[in-house]
Design a protein around this motif. Structure first.
Motif, PDB file in Angstrom:
ATOM      1  N   GLU B 174       0.830  -1.197   0.000  1.00 45.92           N
ATOM      2  CA  GLU B 174       0.000   0.000   0.000  1.00 45.92           C
ATOM      3  C   GLU B 174       0.870   1.254   0.000  1.00 45.92           C
ATOM      4  N   ALA B 175       0.454   2.209  -0.801  1.00 43.62           N
ATOM      5  CA  ALA B 175       1.178   3.470  -0.856  1.00 43.62           C
ATOM      6  C   ALA B 175       0.692   4.388   0.258  1.00 43.62           C
ATOM      7  N   GLU B 176       1.608   5.164   0.761  1.00 46.78           N
ATOM      8  CA  GLU B 176       1.263   6.144   1.789  1.00 46.78           C
ATOM      9  C   GLU B 176       1.158   7.515   1.109  1.00 46.78           C
ATOM     10  N   ILE B 177      -0.069   7.954   0.929  1.00 48.03           N
ATOM     11  CA  ILE B 177      -0.295   9.241   0.269  1.00 48.03           C
ATOM     12  C   ILE B 177      -0.026  10.352   1.278  1.00 48.03           C
ATOM     13  N   GLN B 178       1.005  11.122   1.024  1.00 47.28           N
ATOM     14  CA  GLN B 178       1.385  12.174   1.972  1.00 47.28           C
ATOM     15  C   GLN B 178       0.787  13.529   1.583  1.00 47.28           C
ATOM     16  N   ARG B 179       0.519  13.708   0.326  1.00 44.80           N
ATOM     17  CA  ARG B 179      -0.096  14.967  -0.120  1.00 44.80           C
ATOM     18  C   ARG B 179      -0.783  14.686  -1.446  1.00 44.80           C
ATOM     19  N   ILE B 180      -1.944  15.297  -1.629  1.00 45.46           N
ATOM     20  CA  ILE B 180      -2.630  15.081  -2.892  1.00 45.46           C
ATOM     21  C   ILE B 180      -3.517  16.291  -3.207  1.00 45.46           C
ATOM     22  N   THR B 200      -3.002   0.736  -3.463  1.00 50.28           N
ATOM     23  CA  THR B 200      -3.685   2.018  -3.334  1.00 50.28           C
ATOM     24  C   THR B 200      -4.171   2.475  -4.706  1.00 50.28           C
ATOM     25  N   ILE B 202      -5.962   5.760  -6.659  1.00 45.92           N
ATOM     26  CA  ILE B 202      -6.408   7.155  -6.673  1.00 45.92           C
ATOM     27  C   ILE B 202      -7.428   7.286  -7.803  1.00 45.92           C
TER      28      ILE B 202
END
Lengths: 175, 217
Positions: B174-180, B200, B202
């Motif tokens: 799983e990716a850790e989305i830090q900003r989007i 993950t 998006i």
């Protein structure tokens, strides 16, 4: 109790034999240290990765047709999820790769008309930190920073396409 | 005095029960008359012997047998222990006894090695499938420099790179989305759990239709 006096016991009287445990343990400590260093060396090298190779796969999801082609086998588990239940078939439109150095940005222009920019922000241990920007023409669709295990996949999708929806699978490997 | 009365007088004398006259008489007899003293001592010895025999008669014979059996068992047990101690110990027992102090440090080192192996093993997961990746279309344009405005220069032929690692499968962590930031109206972040792990996703909503998601941004 009788104690037989052997050559060993004559050479090494009892007070000396009692020292065997600490002597042996102390001799194993440097051995274990060297072994641990050798074992951890790949991980250390991985932690010092300063580049990454990224694959970008463009997948078209359609509401007609049937099945997942063999060329998308690496995404079959994900495409069979309920989130993709609205789509009947999938097709791999194209695959591209980008070689990224730490801090540098690479960009791929896809035949779908979309552009994907990737920047390697950081590479620590087995994880990569990336900056991804997906644009359609001049319009930015999504701009994100994310961390992911090397060789992990991030899916970006739901972009309009005449035949359905387009998804982008991004897989990067450090080193 | 007859012997019986003399024995009784001696008992009374040592118990301090005699009147003064009789006590003095006995003391005078013991100090002045050697023969009488020896006779008294003989009587005293006889009295002690008679007393001990009387005490011995009170103890049943079975009691002696029990005591003797216990003594014999104790002696036999000691003899067996001594024989076992003197007997030869096997080679493996000796080796085991020799290395016994090493178990603790060896076990500690084994634990450290196991922890290191687990740590290394958790670094990167292996691919779980082996389906090759192929290219479905020709390449588009490419460009190495990222900061330049679109349109970008064509990329090199990426089919080669894609096919080189076609036999490797993604780790699907799983990716850790830090900003989007979504340029369109909305979007959402979702995750897919499969046999290959967690992926993950998006989702970009660039249409007017509404995406029903609990995590809609």
């Amino acid at each position: 109790m009788k104690h037989r006096r052997t050559i060993f016991t004559r050479l090494f009287p009892r007070p000396f034999t009692r020292l065997w445990a600490p002597i042996f343990a102390s001799s194993l400590v440097p051995l274990a240290t060297v072994s641990g260093a050798l074992l951890l060396a790949p991980a250390q090298a991985q932690a010092e990765a300063t580049s990454a190779t990224c694959e970008i796969h463009t997948v078209l999801a359609m509401k007609t047709g049937d099945g997942i082609p063999d060329e998308l086998g690496f995404l079959a588990g994900q495409l069979r999820d309920d989130q993709f239940a609205a789509f009947k078939s999938f097709r791999l439109l194209e695959s591209k790769s980008l070689k990224l150095k730490l801090g540098e940005t690479g960009a791929a222009m896809m035949t779908s008309g979309h552009q994907l920019k990737l920047q390697l922000l950081d590479a620590e241990s087995s994880k990569l930190k990336l900056h991804a920007v997906l644009a359609s023409g001049e319009k930015v669709l999504v701009d994100t920073d994310y961390r992911i295990e090397s060789n992990g996949i991030l899916l970006i999708g739901g972009v309009r396409h005449p035949d359905g929806k387009v998804f982008f699978a991004i897989r990067c490997r450090g080193g | 005095m007859n012997p019986v009365s003399e024995i009784e007088n001696l008992h009374a004398y040592f118990d301090g029960e005699l009147p003064d006259e009789e006590r003095k008489a006995i003391e005078a007899m013991l100090t002045e008359d050697a023969e009488a003293t020896l006779a008294e001592l003989s009587l005293l010895r006889q009295a002690i012997s008679v007393g001990l025999e009387a005490e011995a008669e009170k103890i049943p014979e079975a009691r002696f047998e029990q005591l003797w059996d216990e003594v014999e068992r104790t002696l036999e047990r000691d003899a067996r222990l001594q024989q076992a101690a003197d007997s030869d110990v096997s080679l493996w027992s000796r080796v085991g006894a020799f290395f016994k102090p090493l178990w603790a440090p060896t076990a500690a080192l084994a634990g450290v090695a196991a922890a290191a192996a687990i740590y290394i093993g958790s670094g990167e997961s292996e691919p779980t499938e082996n389906t090759p990746v192929s290219v479905a279309s020709n390449d588009g344009p490419a460009q190495e420099a990222a900061d330049e405005p679109m349109p970008l220069a064509p990329l090199q032929d990426d089919r080669i790179a894609a096919n080189v690692e076609a036999d490797e499968m993604p780790s699907n962590n799983e990716a850790e989305i830090q900003r989007i930031e979504f340029g369109g109206k909305t979007g959402r972040i979702d995750r897919i759990e499969s046999k290959q792990g967690i992926t993950t996703v998006i989702w970009i909503d660039d249409e007017d239709e509404t995406l029903d998601s609990e995590r809609a941004l």
